[in-house]
Write a protein that holds these residues in place. Structure first.
Motif, PDB file in Angstrom:
ATOM      1  N   GLY A 192      27.526  44.876  32.906  1.00 59.12           N
ATOM      2  CA  GLY A 192      28.112  46.077  33.488  1.00 59.12           C
ATOM      3  C   GLY A 192      29.159  45.836  34.554  1.00 59.12           C
ATOM      4  N   PHE A 193      29.502  44.589  34.815  1.00 56.90           N
ATOM      5  CA  PHE A 193      30.525  44.283  35.813  1.00 56.90           C
ATOM      6  C   PHE A 193      31.928  44.442  35.220  1.00 56.90           C
ATOM      7  N   GLU A 194      32.867  44.794  36.085  1.00 53.52           N
ATOM      8  CA  GLU A 194      34.261  44.794  35.702  1.00 53.52           C
ATOM      9  C   GLU A 194      35.116  44.448  36.918  1.00 53.52           C
ATOM     10  N   ALA A 195      36.359  44.052  36.646  1.00 52.39           N
ATOM     11  CA  ALA A 195      37.271  43.694  37.728  1.00 52.39           C
ATOM     12  C   ALA A 195      38.670  44.133  37.349  1.00 52.39           C
ATOM     13  N   GLU A 196      39.440  44.490  38.366  1.00 51.70           N
ATOM     14  CA  GLU A 196      40.801  44.940  38.134  1.00 51.70           C
ATOM     15  C   GLU A 196      41.785  44.000  38.806  1.00 51.70           C
ATOM     16  N   PHE A 197      42.723  43.501  38.025  1.00 48.93           N
ATOM     17  CA  PHE A 197      43.775  42.638  38.539  1.00 48.93           C
ATOM     18  C   PHE A 197      44.909  43.513  39.066  1.00 48.93           C
ATOM     19  N   LYS A 198      45.242  43.348  40.341  1.00 46.65           N
ATOM     20  CA  LYS A 198      46.345  44.089  40.945  1.00 46.65           C
ATOM     21  C   LYS A 198      47.327  43.085  41.519  1.00 46.65           C
ATOM     22  N   LYS A 199      48.401  42.877  40.778  1.00 49.25           N
ATOM     23  CA  LYS A 199      49.361  41.848  41.183  1.00 49.25           C
ATOM     24  C   LYS A 199      50.016  42.193  42.503  1.00 49.25           C
ATOM     25  N   SER A 200      50.324  43.475  42.712  1.00 47.75           N
ATOM     26  CA  SER A 200      51.015  43.873  43.936  1.00 47.75           C
ATOM     27  C   SER A 200      50.172  43.618  45.169  1.00 47.75           C
ATOM     28  N   GLU A 201      48.853  43.631  44.986  1.00 48.40           N
ATOM     29  CA  GLU A 201      47.943  43.390  46.107  1.00 48.40           C
ATOM     30  C   GLU A 201      47.345  41.984  46.052  1.00 48.40           C
ATOM     31  N   THR A 202      47.695  41.223  45.067  1.00 48.53           N
ATOM     32  CA  THR A 202      47.085  39.907  44.792  1.00 48.53           C
ATOM     33  C   THR A 202      45.578  39.975  44.950  1.00 48.53           C
ATOM     34  N   SER A 203      44.986  40.972  44.288  1.00 44.37           N
ATOM     35  CA  SER A 203      43.540  41.148  44.395  1.00 44.37           C
ATOM     36  C   SER A 203      42.893  41.140  43.018  1.00 44.37           C
ATOM     37  N   PHE A 204      41.622  40.842  43.027  1.00 43.77           N
ATOM     38  CA  PHE A 204      40.827  40.815  41.790  1.00 43.77           C
ATOM     39  C   PHE A 204      39.396  41.155  42.170  1.00 43.77           C
ATOM     40  N   HIS A 205      39.185  42.384  42.604  1.00 44.60           N
ATOM     41  CA  HIS A 205      37.878  42.809  43.108  1.00 44.60           C
ATOM     42  C   HIS A 205      36.897  43.073  41.971  1.00 44.60           C
ATOM     43  N   LEU A 206      35.655  42.725  42.210  1.00 43.87           N
ATOM     44  CA  LEU A 206      34.581  42.889  41.222  1.00 43.87           C
ATOM     45  C   LEU A 206      33.782  44.138  41.550  1.00 43.87           C
ATOM     46  N   THR A 207      33.496  44.956  40.551  1.00 40.94           N
ATOM     47  CA  THR A 207      32.745  46.180  40.781  1.00 40.94           C
ATOM     48  C   THR A 207      31.673  46.367  39.727  1.00 40.94           C
TER      49      THR A 207
END
Lengths: 116, 115
Positions: free
Chosen positions: B62-77
């Motif tokens: 059930g985990f997912e993550a979103e790659f946001k290049k503009s924020e250089t983030s890859f948070h797990l939710t």
């Protein structure tokens, strides 16, 4: 199981002794990695094998550490004249492709090494 | 310098509430990004990976993550935490010339799930 297998799972030895840690990668995986996990240092890359290419040894912390991979499969990590700072969990991983192939690495359960 | 920063060393949530584990990376390129989970006395298990396809990546459990290049983030939710999610989570980057032949690990986030 078809996962990465490491042995022994635990090793306790006296300072100054040599130790050998073994890794059996997933069958067919051409890439094999060793990492070290210790308190305060997190997870550190040690060495990388890919097929018949010369290994990337850039992460080995000293010349007391060496590794080989025979026949493109099983790997042995050897630590000579162990020191207390070598105490850590040593993790092995393998992947279907090389480091730039974007293939994920599959990890074994590690060998917990304790130097007395 | 290349790096991976996990913004929280510890996160505590109640069972059934959402989970957010934060990760930022530095890279001049578009690297491959992974989240791994480690349960006590176990090796690392791959949760999910991003390799320049869809920016929202779905993983196991059930985990997912979103790659946001503009924020250089890859948070797990995860929408709803389970007790079995209690473990240590590592954000990992690889796959560019900057990182060479290795995975570069964040320092880890320990997730505690309260009943």
């Amino acid at each position: 199981g078809a996962g990465v297998s490491q042995s022994p799972s635990n090793k306790v030895t006296e300072k100054g002794k040599d130790v050998e840690l073994r890794c059996d990668p997933i069958s067919g995986h051409t890439a094999l990695y060793w990492y070290r996990q210790s308190l305060g240092q997190g997870l550190e890359f040690l060495i990388y094998f890919q097929g018949n290419s010369a290994p990337d040894k850039s992460g080995l912390p000293s010349d007391r550490f060496s590794a080989e991979r025979t026949g493109g499969s099983v790997s042995t990590l050897t630590i000579q004249r162990t020191q207390q700072e070598d105490s850590a969990v040593y993790l092995c991983a393998s992947s279907l492709g090389g480091a730039f192939s974007n293939q994920p690495q599959h990890f074994g359960d590690g060998t917990r090494l304790s130097i007395l | 310098a290349q790096s991976v920063t996990q913004l929280d060393s510890h996160v505590s949530v109640s069972e059934g509430t959402p989970v957010l584990l934060r990760c930022n990376y530095s890279s001049s390129y578009s690297p491959s990004l992974f989240w791994y989970v480690q349960h006590p006395n176990k090796g690392l298990q791959l949760l999910l990976k991003y390799t320049s396809a869809a920016t929202l990546v779905k993983g196991i459990n059930g985990f997912e993550a979103e790659f946001k290049k503009s924020e250089t983030s890859f948070h797990l939710t995860k929408p709803s935490a389970h007790m079995s999610d209690a473990a240590e989570y590592f954000c990992v980057v690889s796959g560019t010339e900057e990182y060479g032949n290795k995975l570069v690990f964040g320092a880890g986030t320990i997730l505690r799930v309260k009943s």
